[in-house]
Structures are given as structure tokens and as C-alpha cells.
Design a protein around this motif. Structure first.
Motif, PDB file in Angstrom:
ATOM      1  N   VAL A  21       0.660  -1.546  -0.030  1.00 23.17           N
ATOM      2  CA  VAL A  21      -0.032   0.456   0.086  1.00 23.17           C
ATOM      3  C   VAL A  21       0.705   1.719  -0.592  1.00 23.17           C
ATOM      4  O   VAL A  21       0.604   2.312  -0.728  1.00 23.17           O
TER       5      VAL A  21
ATOM      6  N   THR B 108      -6.440   9.658  -8.775  1.00 25.84           N
ATOM      7  CA  THR B 108      -7.069   9.042  -7.543  1.00 25.84           C
ATOM      8  C   THR B 108      -7.424   8.241  -7.849  1.00 25.84           C
ATOM      9  O   THR B 108      -7.662   7.262  -7.113  1.00 25.84           O
ATOM     10  N   SER B 109      -8.457   8.163  -8.824  1.00 29.62           N
ATOM     11  CA  SER B 109      -9.057   6.800  -8.815  1.00 29.62           C
ATOM     12  C   SER B 109      -8.213   5.643  -9.161  1.00 29.62           C
ATOM     13  O   SER B 109      -8.666   4.281  -9.554  1.00 29.62           O
ATOM     14  N   ALA B 112      -6.954   4.234  -6.649  1.00 30.75           N
ATOM     15  CA  ALA B 112      -7.982   2.743  -5.675  1.00 30.75           C
ATOM     16  C   ALA B 112      -7.813   1.824  -6.862  1.00 30.75           C
ATOM     17  O   ALA B 112      -8.157   0.998  -5.415  1.00 30.75           O
ATOM     18  N   LEU B 115      -4.825  -0.198  -5.307  1.00 24.48           N
ATOM     19  CA  LEU B 115      -5.796  -0.626  -3.998  1.00 24.48           C
ATOM     20  C   LEU B 115      -6.520  -1.868  -4.100  1.00 24.48           C
ATOM     21  O   LEU B 115      -6.391  -2.749  -3.485  1.00 24.48           O
ATOM     22  N   ALA B 116      -7.294  -1.952  -4.870  1.00 21.00           N
ATOM     23  CA  ALA B 116      -8.594  -2.947  -5.301  1.00 21.00           C
ATOM     24  C   ALA B 116      -8.075  -4.256  -5.666  1.00 21.00           C
ATOM     25  O   ALA B 116      -7.623  -5.261  -5.379  1.00 21.00           O
ATOM     26  N   ARG B 127     -12.061  -4.932   1.411  1.00 19.89           N
ATOM     27  CA  ARG B 127     -10.827  -3.793   0.657  1.00 19.89           C
ATOM     28  C   ARG B 127     -11.301  -3.508  -0.944  1.00 19.89           C
ATOM     29  O   ARG B 127     -11.114  -2.561  -0.838  1.00 19.89           O
ATOM     30  N   GLN B 128     -11.448  -5.364  -1.409  1.00 22.96           N
ATOM     31  CA  GLN B 128     -12.024  -4.867  -2.824  1.00 22.96           C
ATOM     32  C   GLN B 128     -12.836  -4.119  -3.082  1.00 22.96           C
ATOM     33  O   GLN B 128     -13.244  -3.594  -3.949  1.00 22.96           O
ATOM     34  N   ARG B 130     -14.511  -2.108  -1.046  1.00 21.39           N
ATOM     35  CA  ARG B 130     -14.465  -0.650  -0.519  1.00 21.39           C
ATOM     36  C   ARG B 130     -13.344   0.508  -1.593  1.00 21.39           C
ATOM     37  O   ARG B 130     -14.081   1.345  -2.697  1.00 21.39           O
ATOM     38  N   PHE B 131     -12.506  -0.873  -2.102  1.00 20.64           N
ATOM     39  CA  PHE B 131     -12.319   0.419  -3.224  1.00 20.64           C
ATOM     40  C   PHE B 131     -12.712   0.308  -4.799  1.00 20.64           C
ATOM     41  O   PHE B 131     -12.335   1.430  -5.314  1.00 20.64           O
ATOM     42  N   LEU B 134     -14.546   3.016  -4.251  1.00 19.44           N
ATOM     43  CA  LEU B 134     -14.302   4.536  -4.715  1.00 19.44           C
ATOM     44  C   LEU B 134     -13.588   4.843  -5.846  1.00 19.44           C
ATOM     45  O   LEU B 134     -13.604   5.955  -6.548  1.00 19.44           O
ATOM     46  N   THR B 135     -13.417   3.718  -6.661  1.00 24.96           N
ATOM     47  CA  THR B 135     -12.324   3.894  -7.850  1.00 24.96           C
ATOM     48  C   THR B 135     -13.805   4.202  -8.685  1.00 24.96           C
ATOM     49  O   THR B 135     -13.826   5.353  -9.925  1.00 24.96           O
TER      50      THR B 135
END
Lengths: 110, 283
Positions: A21, B108-109, B112, B115-116, B127-128, B130-131, B134-135
Motif C-alpha cells: 500500500v 486518484t481513481s 483506488a 489498491l483494489a 477492501r476490494q 471498498r476500493f 471508490l474507483t
């Protein structure tokens, strides 16, 4: 060779331990910094160099996204060749294309 | 399909003999002969399956690079044929503040999305989800801002076509006076020469070139927006799969492939933003 052993012996292209991360955030802030740099560079009138500076920064950003967000740095060689090849062919096309226009007096900045 | 309930935990060193064609991708567990269920029959192992998918996606993205690249190459020719018209059209016609905000939104997307995909690799379902949400949210925000920009340009009559007007662009009525600078002299000379070749007056020529800038603007951003719409659809699809817990550390190929597509859209915007918005903000 067993399936399990094969899977763990080769580098996994998308679960590389080097990318955590924290690393993703580092790349993100680098990209934001480069974006800021593009805007700052555009505030100065450098003539045609404005375009070259902007495109150079865009290419650096692309390299960061391709290598780290798209994991090409940790992918196998064939994927590296394909991704680099796509941009290399594009560069060849653009250079050949502009060669023609810039040598025929059709472009103002000659 | 082999019912998951009947599968026997595979001994770690049993090799798939080529007959085990597992089940549909995305199901965890193992076939009786040791092949993971998410492994389709034509592949030796999960690594090969993943590499093939990634390579295939890159082959497709290579064609996309050429697709957008052709537009960018033509753009460069016209921009350097009429740098002053291009500068005025970009400077007075486009909203650079909204363009910059959109660049940040899309970057930023992309984070995200990265991170996904990372959460996919570690198998963290929440987390998958949530991210990916966000995307998706940031993707929709980008499209909303773009739509607002299009509306602004529509109200200023900057849509190419019969209703197009250069009124908002503060274009010079005549080619720049020869005394100004060497660069201006060159552009004036080119304008006059090209206008005479095309049998139009210099004013008409400048008007046409300004319109051409907006043809490029709407084509480039429109094509990008089309990719965004497809991308939002794809992200919604993997979000649905992630919610159902279909992605594990072992199998999350759709998530990765959609991630590659989303990052590619971001790369296109990385080029479009300076090409269209930052032509002449120093003026």
C-alpha cells in the motif's frame, strides 16, 4: 513438477511483495507532483519547447503507471515486450508522420 | 461442473493430469486430481493462466495505443501549423481549472483501482469492495465534471458545426501584424500562404482552424469518455463479483484485467490534459 510448486516458484506478476500500500501511495504522490510540474512548466512561455516539456513529463508519468500500477515491472518478459512495443511503434509512427509534415514547409515553426 | 461439496482437499504435490477441467473460473477449492477449480483446462497452472490473460490484455491495449496515437499525431500537425489560433482556442475556450480537477480525480481513481487489485492479490474481500466503490465513485465524478464542461462549451457556441462561433475566443480579425515578432511573421506568412492554397480569406482560415481545435477536443475527450463509460460498466461488474466473494488470492483475473483497462484510460488522460488544456495558459 507439481502445480503448487510451479505457482510458488515463479514470480507472481500481480502479487509482488515489493508493491505494498505504501508503494502505491508513493507512486500516486509522484504522479501528482509531475502533474503540478506540467502546470508550472506551462506557465512559462518557452515556445515549441512547452510542448516537448509537457510530452516528456506525460511520458514519465506513463512509465510510472505502466511499471507500477499496471505491474509490468513484475510481469514476465513477454508482457514487458508487448507493453514496450506498443509505445515504441507509436513513437515510430509519430516520428515518421511529423518528418513528412515538418520537411514540406507546411508547419509554421520551422 | 463438479459440485464444490464433493471436492477432496488435494494433496499439495499431486499434478493435474490434463483431464481435470475444473469448474468455471472464480470458484475456490480444488478438483479431485489436484487442479484448482479456478484453473481452466488449457493451462498448466494458475501462473500460466494469469500470464496469458495479462498478455492478451496488453495485446489489446497495444491496439488502443495506436488508436489514440493516430489522433494525437494529427493533432500535433495542426497545432504547429496554427500555434496562435490553437493557443487562443485552448486558452479562452476550455476551463483549465475543471480540467486540472479532473486530472486529480482520475489519478486518484487509478490509485483506488491499484489498491483494489492489491486487495485482490491478498484476498481481502472488504477492501476490494471498498476500493472498487471508490474507483467507481471517482469515475462517475470525472464524467459529471466533463458533462458540465461540455455544457459550458455548448453555451459558448463552441460545438463544431453550423452554430459554431469564435466569439468567445478573442481571435484577431486579421493575421498578426508583421512587426510583432519573428514567430508571428512566420505564422502570418504560413496563414496567408495556406489560406491562398485553400482559396479562403485569412479570417475564414483562422475561423476554420479554431473550429478544427474543437473537433479535436470533442473527438479526443469524447473517445476518452466512451472508454470511461465502458470502464465504469466493467468496474461495476467486478464490484458485483467482489461483493459475492468471487476473488481470492489465487484467482482474481477479471479484477486485474479491468484494473489494466482503467489505468490505460488514466494514461490517455495524462496525454490529453497537457495537449488540450495547457497549450497557452502562460498568456
Amino acid at each position: 513438477m507439481s502445480t503448487t510448486a510451479t505457482t510458488s516458484a515463479q514470480p507472481d506478476p500481480h502479487a509482488d511483495p515489493h508493491m505494498g500500500v505504501r508503494e502505491y501511495f508513493t507512486i500516486y504522490f509522484a504522479l501528482l507532483g509531475l502533474m503540478l510540474l506540467t502546470v508550472l512548466a506551462a506557465l512559462f512561455d518557452l515556445g515549441a519547447a512547452n510542448f516537448l516539456v509537457a510530452m516528456t513529463i506525460a511520458m514519465v508519468k506513463t512509465v510510472l503507471i505502466v511499471l507500477f500500477f499496471m505491474h509490468v515491472r513484475y510481469s514476465d518478459t513477454l508482457t514487458k515486450v508487448f507493453s514496450a512495443g506498443a509505445f515504441a511503434w507509436l513513437l515510430m509512427m509519430i516520428i515518421g508522420f511529423l518528418n513528412d509534415y515538418f520537411t514540406r514547409g507546411m508547419v509554421a515553426e520551422k | 461442473l463438479t459440485p464444490v461439496a464433493e471436492t477432496v482437499p488435494a494433496p499439495p504435490h499431486a499434478h493435474g493430469d490434463g483431464h481435470g477441467h475444473g469448474a468455471g473460473p472464480g470458484q475456490a477449492g480444488a478438483h479431485g486430481n489436484g487442479r484448482p477449480l479456478s484453473l481452466v483446462h488449457q493451462f498448466e497452472d494458475l501462473y500460466q493462466q494469469k500470464s496469458a490473460a495479462v498478455l492478451g490484455m496488453w495485446a489489446f491495449l497495444g491496439t488502443e495505443v495506436m488508436f489514440f496515437g493516430g489522433l494525437i499525431a494529427t493533432y500535433i500537425v495542426y497545432r504547429f501549423t496554427s500555434p496562435d489560433v490553437w493557443g487562443a482556442a485552448s486558452h479562452y475556450g476550455l476551463n483549465v481549472t475543471l480540467g486540472t480537477i479532473n486530472t486529480v480525480v482520475l489519478l486518484t481513481s487509478s490509485l483506488a483501482m491499484a489498491l483494489a487489485v492489491h486487495a485482490g492479490a491478498t484476498g481481502e474481500r472488504l477492501r476490494q469492495v471498498r476500493f472498487l466503490e471508490l474507483t467507481l465513485g471517482l469515475g462517475l465524478l470525472f464524467m459529471a465534471i466533463k458533462a458540465y464542461e461540455y455544457r459550458e462549451e455548448y453555451l459558448e457556441n463552441l460545438i463544431p458545426g453550423p452554430g459554431f462561433s469564435t466569439h468567445a475566443l478573442h481571435l484577431p480579425e486579421e493575421p498578426a501584424p508583421a512587426a510583432e515578432s519573428a514567430a508571428h511573421r512566420r505564422e502570418s506568412a504560413t496563414t496567408l500562404r495556406t489560406a491562398s492554397i485553400l482559396s479562403v480569406t485569412p479570417v475564414q482560415f483562422v475561423h476554420q482552424r479554431a473550429q478544427l481545435f474543437f473537433v479535436f477536443y470533442f473527438f479526443m475527450t469524447g473517445l476518452h469518455l466512451l472508454h470511461m463509460i465502458i470502464g465504469v460498466g466493467l468496474v461495476s461488474w467486478v464490484l458485483l463479483l467482489a461483493r459475492r466473494g468471487r476473488f481470492t488470492a489465487e484467482y482474481h483475473i477479471p479484477l486485474e484485467i479491468v484494473g489494466l483497462y482503467w489505468h490505460f484510460i488514466d494514461i490517455v488522460w495524462v496525454f490529453l490534459y497537457p495537449l488540450l488544456y495547457l497549450v497557452a495558459i502562460h498568456k
